[in-house]
Design an enzyme around this catalytic site. Structure first.
Site, PDB file in Angstrom:
ATOM      1  N   HIS A 332       0.849  -1.184   0.000  1.00  0.00           N
ATOM      2  CA  HIS A 332       0.000   0.000   0.000  1.00  0.00           C
ATOM      3  C   HIS A 332       0.888   1.239   0.000  1.00  0.00           C
ATOM      4  CE1 HIS A 332      -2.859   3.055   1.490  1.00  0.00           C
ATOM      5  NE2 HIS A 332      -3.757   2.308   0.888  1.00  0.00           N
ATOM      6  N   ASP A 391      -7.915  -4.462  -0.755  1.00  0.00           N
ATOM      7  CA  ASP A 391      -8.348  -5.089  -2.003  1.00  0.00           C
ATOM      8  C   ASP A 391      -8.043  -6.580  -2.030  1.00  0.00           C
ATOM      9  OD1 ASP A 391      -9.253  -2.685  -3.312  1.00  0.00           O
ATOM     10  OD2 ASP A 391      -7.163  -2.109  -3.469  1.00  0.00           O
TER      11      ASP A 391
END
Length: 454
Positions: A332, A391
């Site tokens: 991320h 996700d």
């Protein structure tokens, strides 16, 4: 050129022009270092360039120890409230929490029972589309890319708003609430139109005022409008976790940039949608599911760590799946040790996997989550930790809920429009200058050549 061209043709002339553009537009990578450009508006450690201030949400990925910043488990706060506590509170009360999360993000505090009931009634009131909108706009030109369809529908709604360009605070608040209310309709109806175009039956159910946003999504989508409380509850949690994620994420920053120009709400939200649909942003959950589908076909023994590890290395070496060199769902821009949203998801995913009889797939996801950081750190120089992001699990959840792949990113938008709205309102209240960062010209100067001499 032909008088009636096929607009999808990749003609030799087009290819040649693209090669000219490539030749004349490449920038020397060393120039980014020379001019100290923060590519992606982030430094090597992932820390973003400070471009603004916000009270909407806070992302914590580091803590200060002895005067030094060190990575820590990620935290996400909505208006100062830990999102994990927000989810836990709704779970304890066995109720849906997305609507009160929207209220919190927009207005800065949690609503009491009376305020929440009135707010839910307001969203239910706005949860309708103009007369014949579905027929005239959504059914006329259905497309596989539902994010484009959603953006088109949002822009078309401006034609039905007599005060579309009014950016007074009250009017923008009204527009934002209306869009939050109708995003589920625009998304699901867009899918139904596309599905009908593909030769399947068309289902256009009316929304129900007594249902939550999550419940309405499932009721609008499914032919018989049926769903279990647990299914709706899990989807509600997905919406809560996706509703907001700081002012610096790509689509929310787009919201600030576009708002700063003084444009209307519909254009602003369409721009945010265009940003969100990219596979590096909201479209990542689709890539995760597609990657795992390829993995399940390629890896013979899902429990064999060496075989799974070899597949992950092949991903990084651009030899597997889409050959992009990425393990989707891992890493991320901000978080390093953990993404709090993924942490919340993990428990629900395991329970849902048991109920759906898909524990073998869940075990594969868990194995990849454990091996992924090891493979990435062994293959590449990284400047901060790598962990599973939201996700990684959200696409698997949607798959278990039997949601069509085409709706994965629109569901993200259904949630994130709440955060976009909060940031648009915040930008309007505190708006100063139009947002305009600098770009350094590094090309060469050249003389003008008269037309006859070229």
């Amino acid at each position: 050129m032909a008088s009636n061209p096929n607009y999808n043709d990749m003609t030799p002339e087009i290819v040649a022009l693209s090669e000219i553009a490539l030749h004349n537009s490449q920038i020397d990578p060393d120039d980014y270092v020379k001019y100290d450009v923060k590519r992606g508006l982030r430094d090597l450690n992932g820390k973003g360039v400070l471009a603004g201030l916000t009270e909407v949400s806070e992302i914590v990925a580091k803590k200060v120890v002895d005067g030094k910043e060190i990575p820590c488990d990620g935290k996400l706060y909505y208006r100062g409230i830990d999102v994990e506590e927000l989810v836990a509170g709704t779970l304890a009360d066995k109720r849906f929490g997305f609507e009160e999360s929207v209220y919190l993000l927009l207005f800065g505090r949690l609503p009491d029972a009376e305020e929440l009931e009135k707010f839910q009634d307001m969203l239910a009131y706005y949860r309708t589309l103009p007369t014949n909108f579905v027929r005239d706009i959504i059914l006329k030109a259905p497309g596989r890319d539902l994010m484009n369809s959603l953006a088109r529908s949002v822009l078309n709604l401006a034609a039905y708003d007599d005060r579309a360009d009014d950016i007074s605070l009250a009017n923008v608040t009204r527009q934002c609430l209306q869009l939050i209310a109708v995003f589920p309709l625009l998304s699901v109806y867009g899918y139904q139109a596309y599905n009908y175009k593909e030769g399947n039956s068309l289902y256009i159910h009316a929304p129900r005022s007594d249902l939550s946003t999550a419940e309405n999504i499932l009721a609008l989508l499914r032919p018989d409008s049926s769903y279990s409380f647990w299914e709706a509850h899990v989807l509600d949690i997905c919406l809560m976790l996706h509703a907001e994620h700081g002012g610096g994420n790509n689509s929310t920053f787009t919201t600030h940039v576009v708002t700063s120009s003084g444009t209307d709400t519909y254009s602003c939200m369409a721009a945010a949608l265009a940003s969100l649909k990219g596979p590096k942003h909201g479209g990542a959950n689709i890539k995760v599911v597609q990657m795992f589908e390829d993995m399940k076909k390629t890896v013979k023994d899902w429990n064999d760590e060496d075989e799974v590890r070899a597949y992950l290395r092949a991903l990084l070496d651009k030899k597997a799946f889409d050959k992009a060199g990425l393990i989707y769902g891992m890493g991320h821009a901000v978080y390093s040790l953990s993404d709090p949203r993924a942490n919340v998801f993990r428990g629900f995913v395991e329970r849902l996997s048991r109920e759906k009889g898909r524990m073998e797939e869940y075990q594969l996801y868990s194995l990849v989550e454990r091996l992924g950081p090891e493979v990435i750190s062994g293959d590449r120089k990284i400047y901060k930790g790598v962990s599973a992001n939201v996700d990684f699990y959200s696409g698997f959840v949607y798959h278990m809920l039997d949601l069509p792949l085409e709706l994965y990113t629109p569901i993200f938008a259904i949630a994130r429009v709440a955060g976009w709205s909060a940031h648009r309102i915040e930008e309007l209240i505190n708006m100063g200058k139009i947002i305009r960062p600098a770009y350094q010209y590094v090309g060469r100067r050249q003389p003008y050549v008269p037309y006859a001499q070229r």
